[in-house]
Design an enzyme around this catalytic site. Structure first.
Site, PDB file in Angstrom:
ATOM      1  N   ASP A  39      19.976  31.235 -36.961  1.00 29.36           N
ATOM      2  CA  ASP A  39      20.449  31.050 -35.713  1.00 29.36           C
ATOM      3  C   ASP A  39      21.163  29.610 -35.355  1.00 29.36           C
ATOM      4  OD1 ASP A  39      18.960  33.405 -34.735  1.00 29.36           O
ATOM      5  OD2 ASP A  39      17.166  32.450 -34.852  1.00 29.36           O
ATOM      6  N   HIS A  64      17.491  39.947 -30.974  1.00 32.24           N
ATOM      7  CA  HIS A  64      18.772  39.749 -31.310  1.00 32.24           C
ATOM      8  C   HIS A  64      19.367  40.999 -31.866  1.00 32.24           C
ATOM      9  CE1 HIS A  64      17.351  35.414 -32.407  1.00 32.24           C
ATOM     10  NE2 HIS A  64      18.387  35.150 -31.690  1.00 32.24           N
ATOM     11  N   CYS A 108      16.686  36.227 -40.740  1.00 33.21           N
ATOM     12  CA  CYS A 108      16.827  34.755 -39.923  1.00 33.21           C
ATOM     13  C   CYS A 108      16.178  33.661 -40.751  1.00 33.21           C
ATOM     14  CB  CYS A 108      16.034  34.810 -38.732  1.00 33.21           C
ATOM     15  SG  CYS A 108      14.468  35.844 -38.500  1.00 33.21           S
TER      16      CYS A 108
HETATM   17  C1  CIR Z   1      12.979  32.632 -31.641  1.00 34.60           C
HETATM   18  O1  CIR Z   1      12.478  33.228 -30.562  1.00 34.60           O
HETATM   19  O2  CIR Z   1      13.961  31.929 -31.486  1.00 34.60           O
HETATM   20  C2  CIR Z   1      12.188  32.697 -32.920  1.00 34.60           C
HETATM   21  N1  CIR Z   1      10.770  32.635 -32.642  1.00 34.60           N
HETATM   22  C3  CIR Z   1      12.504  33.742 -33.820  1.00 34.60           C
HETATM   23  C4  CIR Z   1      13.941  33.688 -34.278  1.00 34.60           C
HETATM   24  C5  CIR Z   1      14.274  34.769 -35.087  1.00 34.60           C
HETATM   25  N2  CIR Z   1      15.774  34.605 -35.591  1.00 34.60           N
HETATM   26  C6  CIR Z   1      16.315  35.537 -35.794  1.00 34.60           C
HETATM   27  O3  CIR Z   1      16.041  36.919 -35.859  1.00 34.60           O
HETATM   28  N3  CIR Z   1      17.712  35.319 -36.155  1.00 34.60           N
END
Ligand code: CIR
Length: 252
Positions: free
Chosen positions: A66, A160, A247
């Site tokens: 991210d 996402h 991610c």
């Molecule tokens: C969030 O809510 O930001 C994290 N717990 C999970 C992020 C997952 N990221 C992704 O799928 N790229």
């Protein structure tokens, strides 16, 4: 072909991260073992993997995808849309600087790498609760300088874009029912994850191998005719925090 990946192990505060899941809290020891298996899988596919230490105070920082969007010409440092995650980017810049010239998404733009899907010279940019129109426009403009085109798509389901839509090779997208038939992917064949297997949409293609989460046999059966090697990895402790296979790494 990817030659490198950057990952970050989850820290002791990982269970305090953001989640919409009603599953029980993650088991940190098991999460670390699953992370290790993920790193070894990427190594087996020819990538040199840099494993960064946990970033104290940032429980979601293991979801490194991210924090940046990386192409051959540049690494775009994002501005993650969740306030608790905005500060993660300083922790990724040092890791990316040796590999690529850096660009940045600037306020009031917000953007999470999980909303960005690259297929060759084309980018699909999701506008979601994390990525706003301004962030999407800034990224499209930076990428256009390097000859990439972008389609901006509204993300109406899932955290996402890549929670629901991923490229699995052979001109094919793996999608949840929410994205099936979406006009933005009309040029692609589509494989629709069966009901109750939506999480498997977060399958990632790395150097010709599909890495998919363990436990989604009907999706696997739909992927097998692509005739690509398939590796299954258990991501149960990342699913509990709304995360998955894409991610956990930046691939470059
Ligand atoms: C969030 O809510 O930001 C994290 N717990 C999970 C992020 C997952 N990221 C992704 O799928 N790229």
């Amino acid at each position: 072909m990817f030659s490198h990946a950057i990952t970050r192990i989850p820290g002791p505060d990982y269970p305090k991260g953001l989640t919409t899941s009603t599953l029980p809290a993650p088991d940190l020891e098991l999460a670390l073992r699953q992370h290790d298996a993920y790193v070894r899988c990427l190594e087996s596919l020819g990538l040199t993997v840099e494993v960064l230490p946990a970033a104290p105070g940032f429980p979601d920082a293991c979801f490194v995808e991210d924090t940046a969007v990386v192409v051959r010409e540049t690494a775009v440092i994002t501005r993650p849309g969740a306030p608790s995650r905005t500060g993660e980017t300083v922790h990724i810049e040092a890791a990316l600087a040796p590999h690529r010239p850096l660009a940045r998404i600037k306020a009031p733009g917000t953007l999470d790498g999980g909303d960005i899907l690259q297929v060759g010279k084309h980018f699909f940019i999701g506008v979601s609760d994390r990525t706003n129109d301004e962030g999407a426009r800034q990224l499209a403009a930076i990428l256009a300088v390097h000859g990439y085109e972008s389609s901006i798509i509204k993300v109406a389901a899932g955290l996402h874009l890549k929670s629901s839509l991923n490229f699995v090779g052979e001109d094919t997208m793996l999608v949840t029912a929410d994205f099936a038939g979406h006009p933005a992917i009309a040029d692609f064949k589509q494989i629709v994850c069966p009901a109750d297997e939506e999480y498997a949409a977060n399958t990632v293609l790395v150097n010709g191998t599909l890495i998919m989460p363990t436990g989604y046999p009907r999706t696997r059966a739909l992927l097998e005719p692509l005739n690509l090697p398939i590796v299954e990895l258990d991501t149960s402790e990342y699913r509990k925090m709304d995360g998955g296979l894409t991610c956990l790494s930046l691939r470059l």
